[in-house]
Design a protein around this motif. Structure first.
Motif, PDB file in Angstrom:
ATOM      1  N   VAL A   3       5.590   0.937   3.810  1.00 48.75           N
ATOM      2  CA  VAL A   3       5.620   2.314   3.865  1.00 48.75           C
ATOM      3  C   VAL A   3       6.170   3.111   4.230  1.00 48.75           C
ATOM      4  N   SER A   4       5.689   3.214   5.716  1.00 48.11           N
ATOM      5  CA  SER A   4       6.216   4.174   6.894  1.00 48.11           C
ATOM      6  C   SER A   4       7.436   3.855   6.918  1.00 48.11           C
ATOM      7  N   GLN A   5       8.437   2.834   6.696  1.00 49.18           N
ATOM      8  CA  GLN A   5       9.587   3.427   6.757  1.00 49.18           C
ATOM      9  C   GLN A   5      10.141   3.244   5.660  1.00 49.18           C
ATOM     10  N   GLY A   6      10.191   4.066   4.802  1.00 47.64           N
ATOM     11  CA  GLY A   6      10.284   4.579   3.654  1.00 47.64           C
ATOM     12  C   GLY A   6      10.601   3.160   2.741  1.00 47.64           C
ATOM     13  N   GLY A   7       9.883   2.156   2.761  1.00 48.33           N
ATOM     14  CA  GLY A   7      10.526   1.650   1.442  1.00 48.33           C
ATOM     15  C   GLY A   7       9.526   1.529   0.128  1.00 48.33           C
ATOM     16  N   ARG A   8       9.254   0.136  -0.431  1.00 45.44           N
ATOM     17  CA  ARG A   8       8.431   0.126  -1.772  1.00 45.44           C
ATOM     18  C   ARG A   8       7.843  -1.710  -1.243  1.00 45.44           C
ATOM     19  N   ASN A  32       7.631   3.037 -13.528  1.00 44.29           N
ATOM     20  CA  ASN A  32       8.645   4.280 -12.726  1.00 44.29           C
ATOM     21  C   ASN A  32       7.931   4.768 -12.027  1.00 44.29           C
ATOM     22  N   LEU A  33       7.073   5.332 -11.383  1.00 39.43           N
ATOM     23  CA  LEU A  33       6.273   5.966 -10.804  1.00 39.43           C
ATOM     24  C   LEU A  33       6.965   4.523  -9.214  1.00 39.43           C
ATOM     25  N   PHE A  34       6.710   3.780  -9.698  1.00 42.00           N
ATOM     26  CA  PHE A  34       7.285   2.866  -8.189  1.00 42.00           C
ATOM     27  C   PHE A  34       8.554   3.322  -8.213  1.00 42.00           C
ATOM     28  N   ASN A  35       9.305   3.066  -9.014  1.00 41.75           N
ATOM     29  CA  ASN A  35      11.079   3.923  -8.707  1.00 41.75           C
ATOM     30  C   ASN A  35      11.120   4.844  -8.071  1.00 41.75           C
ATOM     31  N   GLY A  36      10.157   5.726  -8.427  1.00 44.58           N
ATOM     32  CA  GLY A  36      10.232   7.042  -7.982  1.00 44.58           C
ATOM     33  C   GLY A  36       9.552   7.862  -6.657  1.00 44.58           C
ATOM     34  N   GLY A  37       8.827   6.948  -6.063  1.00 41.63           N
ATOM     35  CA  GLY A  37       8.213   6.670  -5.186  1.00 41.63           C
ATOM     36  C   GLY A  37       6.787   7.508  -5.041  1.00 41.63           C
ATOM     37  N   SER A  38       6.899   7.916  -6.292  1.00 43.07           N
ATOM     38  CA  SER A  38       4.557   8.024  -6.526  1.00 43.07           C
ATOM     39  C   SER A  38       3.904   7.130  -5.939  1.00 43.07           C
ATOM     40  N   VAL A  39       4.394   5.768  -6.542  1.00 44.08           N
ATOM     41  CA  VAL A  39       3.497   5.265  -6.310  1.00 44.08           C
ATOM     42  C   VAL A  39       4.332   3.964  -5.235  1.00 44.08           C
ATOM     43  N   ASP A  40       3.261   4.003  -3.431  1.00 46.57           N
ATOM     44  CA  ASP A  40       3.933   2.473  -2.972  1.00 46.57           C
ATOM     45  C   ASP A  40       4.070   1.279  -3.070  1.00 46.57           C
ATOM     46  N   ARG A  70      16.559  -0.385   9.754  1.00 43.85           N
ATOM     47  CA  ARG A  70      15.333   0.399   9.428  1.00 43.85           C
ATOM     48  C   ARG A  70      15.333   1.657  10.255  1.00 43.85           C
ATOM     49  N   ASP A  71      14.342   3.063   9.340  1.00 46.13           N
ATOM     50  CA  ASP A  71      13.773   3.665   9.636  1.00 46.13           C
ATOM     51  C   ASP A  71      12.314   3.350  10.645  1.00 46.13           C
ATOM     52  N   SER A  72      12.757   4.354  11.477  1.00 47.53           N
ATOM     53  CA  SER A  72      11.202   4.567  13.114  1.00 47.53           C
ATOM     54  C   SER A  72      10.113   4.591  12.033  1.00 47.53           C
ATOM     55  N   PHE A  73       9.242   4.163  12.579  1.00 52.86           N
ATOM     56  CA  PHE A  73       7.511   4.609  11.789  1.00 52.86           C
ATOM     57  C   PHE A  73       7.325   5.022  13.554  1.00 52.86           C
ATOM     58  N   ASP A  74       6.291   5.746  12.887  1.00 55.48           N
ATOM     59  CA  ASP A  74       4.972   5.885  13.830  1.00 55.48           C
ATOM     60  C   ASP A  74       4.252   4.374  13.892  1.00 55.48           C
ATOM     61  N   VAL A  75       4.230   4.643  15.261  1.00 53.69           N
ATOM     62  CA  VAL A  75       3.265   3.211  16.490  1.00 53.69           C
ATOM     63  C   VAL A  75       1.807   3.504  16.064  1.00 53.69           C
ATOM     64  N   SER A 118      -5.882  -1.438  -2.413  1.00 58.67           N
ATOM     65  CA  SER A 118      -6.622  -0.191  -2.329  1.00 58.67           C
ATOM     66  C   SER A 118      -7.635   0.731  -1.530  1.00 58.67           C
ATOM     67  N   LYS A 119      -8.571   0.477  -1.317  1.00 59.19           N
ATOM     68  CA  LYS A 119      -9.438   0.310  -0.371  1.00 59.19           C
ATOM     69  C   LYS A 119      -8.974   0.560   0.930  1.00 59.19           C
ATOM     70  N   ARG A 120      -8.347  -0.078   1.339  1.00 61.24           N
ATOM     71  CA  ARG A 120      -7.223   0.004   2.324  1.00 61.24           C
ATOM     72  C   ARG A 120      -6.544   0.880   2.962  1.00 61.24           C
ATOM     73  N   LEU A 121      -5.548   1.004   1.851  1.00 61.34           N
ATOM     74  CA  LEU A 121      -4.444   1.991   2.550  1.00 61.34           C
ATOM     75  C   LEU A 121      -4.382   3.646   1.415  1.00 61.34           C
ATOM     76  N   ASN A 122      -5.501   3.317   0.524  1.00 68.03           N
ATOM     77  CA  ASN A 122      -5.419   5.520  -0.355  1.00 68.03           C
ATOM     78  C   ASN A 122      -5.867   5.985   0.747  1.00 68.03           C
ATOM     79  N   PRO A 123      -7.084   6.107   1.618  1.00 67.86           N
ATOM     80  CA  PRO A 123      -7.161   6.805   2.544  1.00 67.86           C
ATOM     81  C   PRO A 123      -5.820   7.270   4.032  1.00 67.86           C
ATOM     82  N   PHE A 124      -4.762   6.564   3.903  1.00 67.91           N
ATOM     83  CA  PHE A 124      -3.542   6.468   4.592  1.00 67.91           C
ATOM     84  C   PHE A 124      -2.490   7.257   4.121  1.00 67.91           C
ATOM     85  N   ALA A 125      -3.061   7.659   2.477  1.00 67.62           N
ATOM     86  CA  ALA A 125      -2.284   8.641   1.333  1.00 67.62           C
ATOM     87  C   ALA A 125      -0.994   7.447   0.789  1.00 67.62           C
ATOM     88  N   VAL A 126      -1.319   6.166   0.947  1.00 66.63           N
ATOM     89  CA  VAL A 126      -0.550   5.447  -0.133  1.00 66.63           C
ATOM     90  C   VAL A 126      -1.039   4.965  -1.357  1.00 66.63           C
TER      91      VAL A 126
END
Length: 241
Positions: free
Chosen positions: A89-94, A140-148, A25-30, A113-121
C-alpha cells in the motif's frame, strides 16, 4: 487429459513470463514501515524477523514475488502478511487477502483493520455475509483507491473481472484453494506479488518452493508462552458450541 495438458502448459508459460518480467516499484518510507512493525504488541521471534525481512526485500526487488510462508498455527504468519500489505500500500498498490471460510475471513478482516486503520489504510471484507450490492460498492471503492485492502472468501471469484488492478495477493490456508483459482489472479494480473501462507502446504506448492519456482520462508520457533492447540473430537452439542 488434453485439457490438463493445456492448463499445465498455460500455467508453465505464465510462470516463465513472470520469471523474466522486470517491474518498476515506487519507493516507500522505510521509517514508516518500521514504525508500523514496532506497533506490533509482541516481540518478533527470530524466524519471524527473518521472514519479515525476506518478504520486504522481495517487495523491493525488480521481479514479482512468489513466496510460500510456512508456519504452524499461532507462529505469526498473519503479522508478516500485514507488514507485506502495508509495504505494498505504501508503494501505491492495492492488496487482496484470500481466506477459505467466512469465519476466518472475518477474523482476518478484524485483525487487519485493527492493525492498519491507525495508519490510514482502509480495509473492507467480501464474503457471503455481504450483499451483492455491498460487494460491488467495495470493489468500486477498491478500484478508486478509497479501499486499500480487500479481505475475501471464494466469493471474490464471482466478481474478479470487476477488479482493475492488484499489487499483492495474500492467500491464507493456501491448501484450501484450487490451483485454477490461485492461477486466475496470475492470468489477470501477470506482475502481481503473491504470498502463500500455510501450516500444511499442498505437495505442489511445497515442490514448487523446494525446486526454486517459488521462494520459501519458514517460521519454526513458537512465540514465548504460546498456548498449545487442543483438538477435541466429540458428539454434537449446542452447549459445548
Amino acid at each position: 487429459s488434453k485439457k490438463i495438458d493445456e492448463f499445465v502448459v498455460s500455467m508453465f508459460n505464465t510462470h516463465v513470463q513472470r520469471l523474466h518480467t522486470v517491474i518498476e516499484r515506487d519507493s516507500f518510507d522505510v521509517g514508516l514501515l518500521e514504525q508500523f512493525a514496532c506497533s506490533f504488541k509482541y516481540n518478533d521471534t527470530p524466524d519471524q524477523a527473518v521472514a519479515y525481512q525476506e518478504v520486504v526485500s522481495a517487495l523491493q526487488s525488480s521481479y514479482p514475488m512468489d513466496r510460500l510462508l510456512c508456519a504452524d498455527v499461532g507462529f505469526g504468519k498473519t503479522e508478516v502478511a500485514m507488514r507485506a500489505a502495508f509495504c505494498s500500500v505504501s508503494q501505491g498498490g492495492r492488496v487482496v487477502v484470500l481466506a477459505p471460510t467466512s469465519i476466518l475471513c472475518y477474523q482476518l478482516f478484524d485483525t487487519f483493520s485493527k492493525r492498519l486503520n491507525p495508519f490510514a489504510v482502509n480495509v473492507e471484507m467480501v464474503s457471503r455475509l455481504k450483499s451483492k450490492k455491498q460487494i460491488e460498492g467495495y470493489i468500486n471503492l477498491f478500484n478508486g483507491g478509497s479501499v486499500d485492502v480487500l479481505v475475501c472468501t471464494h466469493r471474490i471469484f464471482s466478481h474478479i473481472n470487476q477488479i482493475s488492478s492488484v499489487r499483492l495477493l495474500v492467500v491464507d490456508e493456501e491448501h484450501r484453494f484450487g490451483v485454477k483459482q490461485k492461477e486466475l489472479f496470475l492470468d489477470l494480473f501477470p506482475n502481481i506479488d503473491v504470498l502463500y501462507m500455510s501450516a500444511t502446504p499442498i505437495p505442489r506448492s511445497l515442490q514448487s518452493a523446494l525446486s526454486g519456482i517459488k521462494t520459501i520462508s519458514t517460521i519454526s520457533t513458537p512465540p514465548r508462552n504460546r498456548i498449545p492447540i487442543e483438538t477435541i473430537v466429540d458428539f454434537f452439542d449446542f452447549k459445548k458450541i
